[in-house]
Write a protein that holds these residues in place. Sequence first.
Motif, short mmCIF file in Angstrom:
data_model
loop_
_atom_site.label_atom_id
_atom_site.label_comp_id
_atom_site.label_asym_id
_atom_site.label_seq_id
_atom_site.Cartn_x
_atom_site.Cartn_y
_atom_site.Cartn_z
N THR A 297 0.83 -1.20 0.00
CA THR A 297 0.00 0.00 0.00
C THR A 297 0.87 1.25 0.00
N VAL A 298 0.65 2.10 -1.00
CA VAL A 298 1.35 3.39 -1.06
C VAL A 298 0.52 4.44 -0.32
N VAL A 299 -0.75 4.54 -0.67
CA VAL A 299 -1.70 5.40 0.06
C VAL A 299 -3.03 4.66 0.17
N ARG A 300 -3.77 4.95 1.22
CA ARG A 300 -5.09 4.35 1.42
C ARG A 300 -5.79 5.14 2.52
N SER A 301 -7.13 5.18 2.47
CA SER A 301 -7.90 5.75 3.58
C SER A 301 -9.15 4.92 3.78
N ASP A 302 -9.74 5.01 4.96
CA ASP A 302 -10.88 4.18 5.31
C ASP A 302 -12.15 4.60 4.59
#
Length: 554
Positions: A297-302
Amino acid sequence: MKHTIKLKALFSALLATLALSSCGTDTETSKGLLEADGSKDPYLVQYLVPGSDFLSIHGITFDKDDNIYAGSVLGQSIHKIDTLTGESTVFVGPPQGMADDLEFGPDGTLVWTSILTGQVHARRPNGEIYLVADKLPGINSVAFSPSGRLFVTQVLWGDALWELDLAGHKPPRKVIENMGHLNGFDFDKDGYLYGPLLYKGKVVKIDVDSGDMTTLASGFKIPVAVNLDSHDNLYVADTALGRMLRVDIKSGEKTLVATVEPGIDNLALNSRDELYITNMNDNALLKIHTRTGAARTVVRSDISVPGGLDLIEADGKETLLLGNLFTYSAIDGASGAVTDIKRGLRDHFELPMSVNIRGERVVVTSWFTSGVEILDRNSHQSLAVHHGFQQPVDALELVDGTLLVAEHGTGSILEVSADGDREVLVDGLPGIAALRQGSDEDSVYATDVLKGQLLEIDDNGDIDIIAEGLERPEGFDVAADGSIVLAEVGKLRIVRIDPNSGEISEIARNLAIGLAPAQGTPPGYIQTGVVVSRAGNIYVSSDLNTAIYKITPQ
């Protein structure tokens, strides 16, 4: 040695300060640090769900130096992302930066598609932005051929492949239409186009000069995008199953590469043939190891596109139901834990942008799909679906079962019967943004984001102005004491309104709310949702930070 002595002295002083709490003196300086009174604001503002730089990620591409760029449709922006740290910077901001797909041309010009406005834009290496094409509803994917020719496709609101002249000297040329919605495509070294047909579960090969199309591979559920590496290995994203596959362009043979969560939107390979994908449900950019299937994962949000919300209170627990566009989500009001109830491109549901609960039924609304859906609150099964509205922004059920739908496209509130019959309750409200139950069972509160008003509308369509002079009022809720807690996004604040006097008092300010609408969308755009619990906890969705605030009285 000197540093060690100083640290020991500081530590000893801290222990002494804490120990004074047991000495029995009453002076402020003799209290322990943890017993200090401090000071308080009337309300404590915290993040319940932390945010992201992105309002859902879609298309991605690399420049010649292997820097990656990601587009956001609802966020109306293009970001440059550091694939090691996940940090990002805005490359093209709103409103021109709305990008569903994007690609660099041979001379370094970046071209992108804006699906909601039907436009294609370009940014020259010197930073100049200009319009390449317009009036192409559903414009979606873009790619350059090896010889530098520019091609784009329409999907959902159109179904065609076009060749565009980047210089603007020649009119658009329609290559082929009615293929089955050709989405993210790419070219091989010989100039043949490969792409997925969304509605047919196939990957096809197209001669862009003749328009001849042949099927390369089938057996996909919803293939959304393809890309070729430097050896002409074709990578295919099957979004509904969360699968990445490699297809031999000579034989059509398929090989599984990786399995991730459903909701893949796009993919890109850099000069080292390293594969990256986006997932719009998870607001994520992932690096895929093409041999092992491992994902980093490089970027992720809920959450990805937080809009309207409502609240379930049971057994002392507060649970939010969030219209998150590409997901329908539940959020624990204490921990902030997010659970996906339904996921886009996996489950059948109207992509929700507002939520209203009545008893055991939940009404969700989506101007993106022009639909209103009624769900069972506990099983989440669909009970009824109504289509064909003109940009519905909110809806709720009255006690008698009548469905009220706020329709931006006509500036009206419609009464919809159980049989689907529709009548206009009131019109002349082009700025309508949100609805909640009114002061009695036959009335409804509504905000008008253009006129800056909070209204109450009775069952005859008569309007009472509760408050005016507000700057872009959007989502709101009725508190236990009957007061109205409202997001005044033009002032980046939450206010409380007395429905009898219209008096306005501020609760919290400097919040990241109120993203300006895109061209042709409702003026409330992504509804800033507000809901208030019986205990007085206020929950607010942030469209600028992709987050959820919790505001607690102290």
